[in-house]
Write an enzyme that holds these catalytic residues in place. Structure first.
Site, PDB file in Angstrom:
ATOM      1  CG  ASN A   1       3.710  84.778  44.710  1.00 29.68           C
ATOM      2  OD1 ASN A   1       4.571  83.997  45.113  1.00 29.68           O
ATOM      3  ND2 ASN A   1       2.442  84.696  45.085  1.00 29.68           N
TER       4      ASN A   1
ATOM      5  CB  THR B   1      10.947  69.607  -4.788  1.00 33.45           C
ATOM      6  OG1 THR B   1      10.924  68.872  -6.007  1.00 33.45           O
ATOM      7  CG2 THR B   1      10.942  71.098  -5.106  1.00 33.45           C
ATOM      8  CG  HIS B   2       9.433  65.529  -3.407  1.00 35.73           C
ATOM      9  ND1 HIS B   2       8.340  64.934  -2.825  1.00 35.73           N
ATOM     10  CD2 HIS B   2       8.944  66.589  -4.122  1.00 35.73           C
ATOM     11  CE1 HIS B   2       7.229  65.587  -3.191  1.00 35.73           C
ATOM     12  NE2 HIS B   2       7.578  66.596  -3.967  1.00 35.73           N
TER      13      HIS B   2
ATOM     14  CB  SER C   1      35.836  58.484  13.014  1.00 36.62           C
ATOM     15  OG  SER C   1      35.855  57.186  13.554  1.00 36.62           O
TER      16      SER C   1
ATOM     17  CG  ASN D   1      32.333  62.362  10.861  1.00 37.64           C
ATOM     18  OD1 ASN D   1      32.128  61.869   9.755  1.00 37.64           O
ATOM     19  ND2 ASN D   1      32.866  61.691  11.864  1.00 37.64           N
TER      20      ASN D   1
ATOM     21  CD  GLU E   1      26.553  64.641  12.192  1.00 33.67           C
ATOM     22  OE1 GLU E   1      26.058  63.517  12.213  1.00 33.67           O
ATOM     23  OE2 GLU E   1      27.787  64.851  12.335  1.00 33.67           O
TER      24      GLU E   1
ATOM     25  CE1 TYR F   1       5.100  81.302  41.626  1.00 33.53           C
ATOM     26  CE2 TYR F   1       4.553  80.115  43.626  1.00 33.53           C
ATOM     27  CZ  TYR F   1       5.448  80.422  42.634  1.00 33.53           C
ATOM     28  OH  TYR F   1       6.689  79.837  42.624  1.00 33.53           O
TER      29      TYR F   1
ATOM     30  CD  GLN G   1      11.510  75.715  42.770  1.00 34.74           C
ATOM     31  OE1 GLN G   1      11.097  76.345  43.727  1.00 34.74           O
ATOM     32  NE2 GLN G   1      12.217  74.608  42.887  1.00 34.74           N
TER      33      GLN G   1
ATOM     34  CE  LYS H   1      12.881  80.090  38.818  1.00 35.01           C
ATOM     35  NZ  LYS H   1      11.427  80.305  38.699  1.00 35.01           N
TER      36      LYS H   1
END
Lengths: 459, 459, 459, 459
Positions: D107, D152-153, D274, D282, D287, D314, D319, D322
């Site tokens: 532990n 903006t936007h 592509s 691309n 991305e 515990y 487990q 991880k």
């Protein structure tokens, strides 16, 4: 795919996240199946000669064998499973390999592979569910007459048949299996022939491909076909729903097999001990199932967040759809198997249960007492309140409800009579809940009969 | 519910999180409908006389009117909608009110209310989807012959009909509507008669209740009936799936109506300006839709995390199922309406689109050029490579593909001939993608006919 | 903000999602504080005259009073709190109101309001944590000598002081309070003067604004200042971390106050009963806390998913940052108060604990037995294995470890001697864990002294 | 760990989810470092002789070499990295190996390994951030005088220096690095000596262990030390925060390098093409970064949902902490490196930017026009409205703001004069935003100087 258009080698750091071959190689079987079908369709529309078709198919089949016997060398430079197989095909059969990609895009190819993969996996999960159903059914049948307290708020509530609890799990998971069926309809749409986004330009026979690959229908819009991942969303949602139920069953089993409750014992082969405390027998199997639910939910969020706000059509972000999916598939299959073993191996400690029922000293019959008063003409809320007062009185006196005298009962309502002691009978209490879906023994027997029939037609 | 059993008043801080009346009051109509049906069933099984039944029903109806005209006083001390109505009923009709709860638990009552609520809401969302479908259909019909570049990786890819894009949205949302149908089957299980967990002990006629409340089947296990919230999970998932598609449509619209692209214009009444920059015309409507997707996803996680690891049967945590659900319902209904307005009001700037097609100088035909070579007998991958080289060459020379001379073409492949210039025709390119689901005009026309038929039978 | 630029009224459906006044009105105090400071700064840089400044400030103050006495009329057409106040200011003081927005954008204004709001809220939560700390400290002090089994895997593990468990909660929450401190540094960056994105064009004195509004530093980049919401992310994360710990404490309390364990009793005023089962005493307060954790996690996901992939700078999606934040603030404040009451009111049933220790029949000392052998020279893993065998033997014989004879012990290891029975002493066992952070009484006393000191300097 | 206590072998299905060696083997270096330090401490407190200590340390070191040269055989039956190493140590040095676990529990061991691992990783990420900072700094320095529209936007807003945008990214990520610093304080608490939950019973010298392993402080409560995973939560949150910013930068780069905007060009070695469309270039690198953000967020949800509602201390669910952590670590490190390459390789197309500025025909100066009127004495809101009207008029006439005649201007406000045309100067406009954090060139220069200094002291 950089040939011709670009001179430079890929940046090293980029190559590490660009290549998907480490995980999408898992789709090799689907990719080869798809390519074989595509070769046949290319032959049908005249792009391949009969001989070329045969050479390509044989080449693909021998690649499949190479992958399965471990001799195939996956190369990171070839990025993904499609290009690795294409490159190897070229090594084996030469230039003819270059015709296989005619009019086909990786955008549609990956979606085809994923759908084929999920068609398989969905069957597998459906079967694993059915296996778990039979385990639950068997436990329910065995423990039909075992009465335990049901719990609300993790407090003892009313007596129920233990079978009723096992069948509650069944009923919940049964709906998930039902969800899988609805999902399969949507899954079995054949995307090949969608090209990069605009559709096939070589007049490929999509109906032929559909039948060859055991799909049910054709995708209806080529842009949608390469852009959507909703079939992954839905699959991961259904797995999350399954895992939610399994996590709750796990919680029940952890609690019911605790030192203090001990209705259940987990078999040793599904428990572990401690590296420091040699007396421990820990329910790791069900704790891990409970834990796996978090992972499957995390994967669902991953794909939802991934898709959110992506423009049409294909974007490279979509490469990130696979690892979470594979992880959800493996986790779901694993935990269904473990839960099957858990339910199958669960031992019910009848003696301990009897002891708990005895120790409850009548408090589990509080609702029955209220019902008793209602039958004597007391209005329900008043009956409920009277019994509430009796409970409080009994606790203060340190007595059980069974141990109160008739005089004490009468002091709370003159409607009590000596037949009140007839209320304290677990079997009678259980059997009074006599409606469809209720815990009365014969209702559960009816349900068991129904399930037995259902299980024959599933799977 | 503390009467009798407890003396003390509720702790003040606790009361604040304990009471749900501030949000579950929204279920008053369902709660009253359920109680009226239950009163009838109590009459049927002899718990209520005909007169009592009538008094109770009239009382409940007048409470409904009080709530609707705003005169009903909701009290926090009465915790929830069930107890608020029960208290008021007692004020109105006296002790008879106390019989209404006979054999009924709030555990089943809340589930009944939620299912009734969702039966309604699901219809509403299904209708809103159909409304949006008609808007998409209309745009598609209008712009069948408008050719735009499709985009992959947000880079111009191949020419497609604009209708094809609108129908891609339709196709995706169509599947969500299909999901709603499958969901409704699972939703319409009548839970009443499940008691607190063990089932009803007063022999209530559940089939009668089912018919009275327009359900399709009975819940099969009383423990499951009060414990599960999978119908909320599934509903919130389907809404998430809808919102994912809407967020992607929004992204497309934001991009396509930008200063630099301008294929689309949003109507002024769906735009706003800036508090500082008076020239701005901002696509707030679609930005907000995109944003709402995050909220609906967050609500889905909320309910998943809530349910994870809860033991059977009912736990008070379940009270937390409602606010997220209501929020998802409202958000989904709102954004479907706004998206309907957006699609309906969207203006397509044909001139600008023409300009972009012109400016693309032939690069959109690269795949067509490769196909041209394939038809002349070049193997696909070689053709692809050759065109890649041509593109690189053209970019270096600062020329468009259309502007290269035949000599230049021939220098890359001797298969080029003067008919190569016939490739540069948008309409031809589009119509070459002539398969089910492809972008060829007549394929889209077929699809439009099919959809027209479908829309008649939906809703 | 549509004046001048647009003619048309807002679309009705859009208006519903466009207006934020229903929830951002909560920021009225911060908005007014910010505007008053801004008016002063406008005076400093010559935009306002002294008189104008005074008129504006008085106007804003009287608006604050109107809002607080409920006479202010919020209008949906005015969209948000900024415009509602600006409109009202114009009604009150005429055209002068129109100068207040000079060089200021709503993009920076909302960020200012949110930061001011969180500066307040963070203090409030820090104080609520300290209050909970004192309750945990008091319980720990009171129950220093109460020994309970610690649990791993919800199985009895080793004896510990109950104080040690209370201080474990303290230690976890203490770190969250520490996180709040680090967060405040980042929070107290003054954004005003960032304009819409490019910075202020009127030479506003940002240092003056910083001091006036009690910030610690200036935001360093105007684009970042209006674009980031990382301070909301971080705040919601810290609340999630707090709620995770509270949900685990709740789980402990639910388990430890169950019928079967009963180490703890919850006071009646923090419990409820059942509408059907009058004997029930349910731990609703802690179940609700556990449930609230799901909501706070859901809100965190909402904001993460919202922000993901948004281009710089401001986008309207950001409006969606507020409701989840407010909900997290309220939930966190509420549950901290309820948990304070829970911990304060918790009764520890010493007798029941004694009974459990007796019933454990020595198995809690298994590690001590292994340590005994180690001290006699047995290697740890061998000692561990020997005791494992003894446990198995004892369980098979139905005996406790205390009840085995010396002969039986010797049959497993010749190192056992009659002093082995000295192992079975709870207090000794606890006190053998004598390291910093261990459960030995005097170690806990040291820790209590340390905490007492800490608590003086907090808050 | 089943020896002694259990006879039976582990169930096969369970073994699959029980063993963590497939992923926790990654912690071998930390596990061995921890064990070497522990062996030294065991020597210090007399459990090991000097010779035993040396044998154990040499054994552990040779195991480390075996693992690194690939000759170590990991066994699933040994479950995890701790037991695999312990088993191998026993094979190598015999029974002495069995003393190493004296008074130590898995532990605490796993928590130690995780903390050591994160101490390393945190440094690594901090360094990767600094590397990215220098790239951003260099780009900012290079493009100080390049003016682009801010957005903006996703609509053109006001002119800003391109450097200002690069520094906005820096500023956001700078805060995340600051978060890492605060986190490290909390991370560097040494947990060893906590035992299974109650603390060490063999008087291990924890301060020695702390120094030996380069921790800063001791964990204060043994129950908390083995139960908490808040250091994983916090780490994953900070990575999520980093990825949010990287996903937004990616979005900017995708948009700004699009066919239609083209402010930026990505180098070929960070792009792909592509499989079907040879003209495509691309932006896969960015991305993929955008996509990775979804995964890191999903992992955060996983750990939050995992921990929610777990009782102390515990539980085996832990487990599951991880794999998500490792995935987040790898993803974060990878994307930081790729983003460094992207920023470093980014080409800025000055000509194209000039062209866009020209094409904007003055609309980017709308705020400057309003400011112009304000300076002439018009109140801000009125100025804003007047310019809004001018914009509308210009659009209707198809003219740019620069192209309107003075007469036209005067028709909207008599305050316009011929100096109005002086407004249309990008450099002047940028430099008018002259406050700390503003985009004026010399403000950015100040900031660059400051950052240059900061970068010297970081890492």
């Amino acid at each position: 795919m950089r040939d011709g258009r670009f001179d430079e080698l890929l940046n090293k750091a980029f190559e590490r996240i660009n290549a998907s071959i480490d995980f999408d190689r898992r789709l090799y079987r689907e990719d080869i199946r798809g390519s074989i079908a595509y070769a046949k369709a290319l032959y049908k529309c005249g792009v391949l000669s009969a001989v070329e078709q045969e050479i390509i198919i044989k080449g693909l089949q021998s690649i499949e064998r190479e992958i399965e016997d471990g001799s195939f060398v996956f190369r990171k430079e070839d990025e993904d499973i499609h290009m690795n197989i294409e490159r190897r095909l070229h090594e084996k059969i030469g230039e003819t390999a270059y015709k296989l990609h005619t009019g086909r895009s990786r955008n549609e190819q990956i979606v085809l592979d994923e759908r084929l993969f999920l068609m398989d996996v969905t069957e597998k999960i459906a079967r694993a569910l059915v296996r778990l159903f039979t385990a639950l059914f068997t436990q329910a049948k065995t423990h039909l007459h075992t009465i335990i307290p049901s719990y609300t708020h993790f407090r003892q509530a009313q007596p129920v048949s233990l079978a009723h609890l096992f069948l509650a799990y069944y009923t919940a998971l049964r709906r998930d299996r039902n969800r899988l069926c609805g999902f399969q309809e949507r899954l079995k749409e054949m995307p090949l022939g969608s090209g990069a986004a605009a559709g096939s330009s070589i007049g490929i026979d999509r109906d032929f491909l559909k039948d060859e690959l055991h799909f049910k229908s054709l995708s209806r819009n080529s842009i949608d076909a390469v852009s959507t991942r909703d079939f992954i969303l839905e699959f991961e949602f259904i797995c999350s729903s399954i895992l939610i139920t399994l996590s709750r069953m796990s919680e029940d089993i952890i609690l019911f097999s605790s030192d203090e409750i001990s209705y259940f014992s987990l078999p040793d082969e599904l428990s572990t001990s401690s590296s420091l405390m040699p007396q421990k027998k820990n329910p790791d199997s069900v704790e891990l199932i409970r834990g796996k639910s978090a992972r499957v939910i995390g994967n669902l969020i991953r794909i939802l967040t991934l898709m959110k706000g992506l423009p049409y059509t294909y974007n490279r972000d979509l490469q990130e759809d696979k690892e979470g999916l594979f992880d959800t598939v493996d986790s779901t299959v694993d935990v269904l198997e473990v839960m099957f073993e858990v339910i199958t191996g669960l031992k019910v400690n009848e003696e301990r249960i009897q002891e708990v029922l005895r120790q409850s000293r009548g408090f589990l019959f509080a609702t029955d007492l209220a019902d008793y008063l209602v039958k004597k003409g007391v209005f329900f809320r008043n009956a409920h309140k009277a019994v509430g007062n009796i409970v409080k009185y009994a606790l203060e006196k340190g007595k059980g409800l069974e141990e109160l005298s008739l005089a004490e009962y009468k002091s709370f309502s003159r409607n009590f009579d000596k037949d009140v002691y007839g209320v304290f009978d677990y079997e009678k209490s259980v059997n009074r809940h006599d409606t469809t879906g209720g815990t009365a023994f014969h209702r559960i027997e009816e349900e068991l009969t129904l399930i037995e029939e259902e299980l024959k037609h599933l799977c």
